[in-house]
Design an enzyme around this catalytic site. Sequence first.
Site, PDB file in Angstrom:
ATOM      1  N   SER A 104      27.549  47.130 -70.313  1.00 53.25           N
ATOM      2  CA  SER A 104      27.706  45.677 -70.294  1.00 53.25           C
ATOM      3  C   SER A 104      28.899  45.276 -71.152  1.00 53.25           C
ATOM      4  O   SER A 104      30.016  45.709 -70.865  1.00 53.25           O
ATOM      5  CB  SER A 104      26.398  45.034 -70.772  1.00 53.25           C
ATOM      6  OG  SER A 104      26.304  43.702 -70.329  1.00 53.25           O
ATOM      7  N   GLU A 220      29.390  47.235 -61.788  1.00 54.97           N
ATOM      8  CA  GLU A 220      28.069  46.584 -61.705  1.00 54.97           C
ATOM      9  C   GLU A 220      28.212  45.222 -62.344  1.00 54.97           C
ATOM     10  O   GLU A 220      29.175  44.966 -63.069  1.00 54.97           O
ATOM     11  CB  GLU A 220      27.015  47.417 -62.456  1.00 54.97           C
ATOM     12  CG  GLU A 220      27.244  47.580 -63.962  1.00 54.97           C
ATOM     13  CD  GLU A 220      26.730  46.456 -64.862  1.00 54.97           C
ATOM     14  OE1 GLU A 220      25.824  45.725 -64.453  1.00 54.97           O
ATOM     15  OE2 GLU A 220      27.282  46.286 -65.971  1.00 54.97           O
ATOM     16  N   HIS A 290      22.400  46.544 -64.618  1.00 49.32           N
ATOM     17  CA  HIS A 290      21.399  45.912 -65.476  1.00 49.32           C
ATOM     18  C   HIS A 290      20.016  46.066 -64.846  1.00 49.32           C
ATOM     19  O   HIS A 290      19.343  45.099 -64.514  1.00 49.32           O
ATOM     20  CB  HIS A 290      21.742  44.439 -65.699  1.00 49.32           C
ATOM     21  CG  HIS A 290      22.866  44.249 -66.683  1.00 49.32           C
ATOM     22  ND1 HIS A 290      24.174  44.577 -66.400  1.00 49.32           N
ATOM     23  CD2 HIS A 290      22.875  43.795 -67.959  1.00 49.32           C
ATOM     24  CE1 HIS A 290      24.938  44.306 -67.456  1.00 49.32           C
ATOM     25  NE2 HIS A 290      24.178  43.837 -68.410  1.00 49.32           N
TER      26      HIS A 290
END
Lengths: 319, 319
Positions: A104, A220, A290
């Site tokens: 992330s 992602e 996630h």
Amino acid sequence: MKKHIYIYSPSGAVRDKAAFKRGIQRLQAQGHEVEVDEAALASQQRFAGDDATRLAAIHRAADSGADVALISRGGYGLTRLLPDIRYKKISKAIHKGLQFVGMSDFTAFQTAVLAKTGAITWAGPALGEGFGMEGTPDEIMEACFDDMLCGQGEGTGWRQLRQSSSEDTKAIAGNSDPIRDSDSFFIKDAVLWGGNLTVLTALLGTPYFPDIKGGILFLEDVAEHPYRIERMLTQLLYAGVLKRQKAIVLGQFTDFKLTPHDRGFKLATVVQWLRQRIATPVLTNLPYGHVQTKVLLPVGAKTDLSVDSRDALLVWGHL
Amino acid sequence: MKKHIYIYSPSGAVRDKAAFKRGIQRLQAQGHEVEVDEAALASQQRFAGDDATRLAAIHRAADSGADVALISRGGYGLTRLLPDIRYKKISKAIHKGLQFVGMSDFTAFQTAVLAKTGAITWAGPALGEGFGMEGTPDEIMEACFDDMLCGQGEGTGWRQLRQSSSEDTKAIAGNSDPIRDSDSFFIKDAVLWGGNLTVLTALLGTPYFPDIKGGILFLEDVAEHPYRIERMLTQLLYAGVLKRQKAIVLGQFTDFKLTPHDRGFKLATVVQWLRQRIATPVLTNLPYGHVQTKVLLPVGAKTDLSVDSRDALLVWGHL
């Protein structure tokens, strides 16, 4: 195999302290020595301490002599620190055997380290969301983490999504969609890189964006509407980044909300749109993002990719 | 003064047809000839028609012979079309006197036109949200629009926000904050450019991002959390774009939601953070953005900027 795992907080402040504790206990229960950075629970506004605190934590992690430096959580905060990170120190620590793991917001660190040093870091879980979740941590994630610890995680295989329906195909301006299901190909020794699409794209045009040619780019994202995903992919496309890669591998894009205004515009529309614009293969459904079930991926490592219809296999061998 | 205004839809599908109609009626009531593009109400997924339809609409607007080409609304869609826009045609139309007006997603068009041709377009209202709103359209916006129509809008003045409180200053890692309230300076003949921060930043690193040195960059955004605004500003900062400008002018940043996790992190924090990182003056409170009261701004025009404490004045003279 007992390992020394260093926990630190380079991004957002840890608010879920229960998850933080559970994560530590689980790693300890697996026999690991867990060392917690002195500022791991610091909090300043939304950050895990001010910029100097988080920067020092990163450098302490590099100096820790640990086997693994695992972020407590993501959030936002690393982008701010990029000019002040001591990349040589990070690279030296990695070459001595330290494995940086995170995801992330951590994509900013991983991308910058790759751009500045070429050193390998791992896209994988954070402590809290990965090991600290209530219930049982995901088995696949744990197995991949253990494989990384032992140097045995030499690749990952998965099954791509079926092509989107003909209805979608028609919806895109009548362009024909090549039948990619039947595509089979093999790519050798390509640099695997990527991570969070938003965080990665936010480095484009800066000195922290690596110039990777012939690589495999995995992406992602979370809570980004497909039109925003498309806008970011378009930026990478127009900048020439996508066509310089040998493959684009889309992971999990989750937690966005379509609206009535979308009228059929969705993630599959974006994938289809992208495939019409580049010859580079665009794969789907990499188990990374996630989500609980995610693999660990060596960012910066030379990787082979075999694709046989919907089946895909990434192999990086012994690192 | 009666003008010929061409309404077209290069981005999102028009859903609020009542606002669309009201906007047309109001422009007609002011004595203008309003011509509506044949695809202005087209709808395909979230777009105002498929890519070819919207592209053709842009080119019809350029060929219309109108005085003003006004977008029906923003949304998302222009980014996709950038490689296929006929920039020479657009530039020719502008030099013949056509004034392109719009905002938000339209920033992609304006920025690309500036990069490819240097021609001037206007950051200003869209039909629906600007002239089609229920009640009375904003007087300042209407006056600025009329000034543009008559070639009389030669500048705009406003008052900046007070410096954020000392509490905020302390919160940022103890760095001292220069007292900018007392700053007075004058900048001559700088290219004014900018628009929506998200849309503009999404062009960085692509052939559609102009290389403006010594310019005045204005920015606004809607529904972007301050940490996202900061991440985008950071991208422009690290790419060297901000330091190449003579001034950064922040407009209105609206409709975002702070959360308990922010603990005092807010828009003022971002402004303060940015001011600590660049010598370029960062002004605030330009009356432009996703708000009713907004001025019109000539993107690409040579502009003077005078700042005397909180008072700022942009002057572009007769265009």
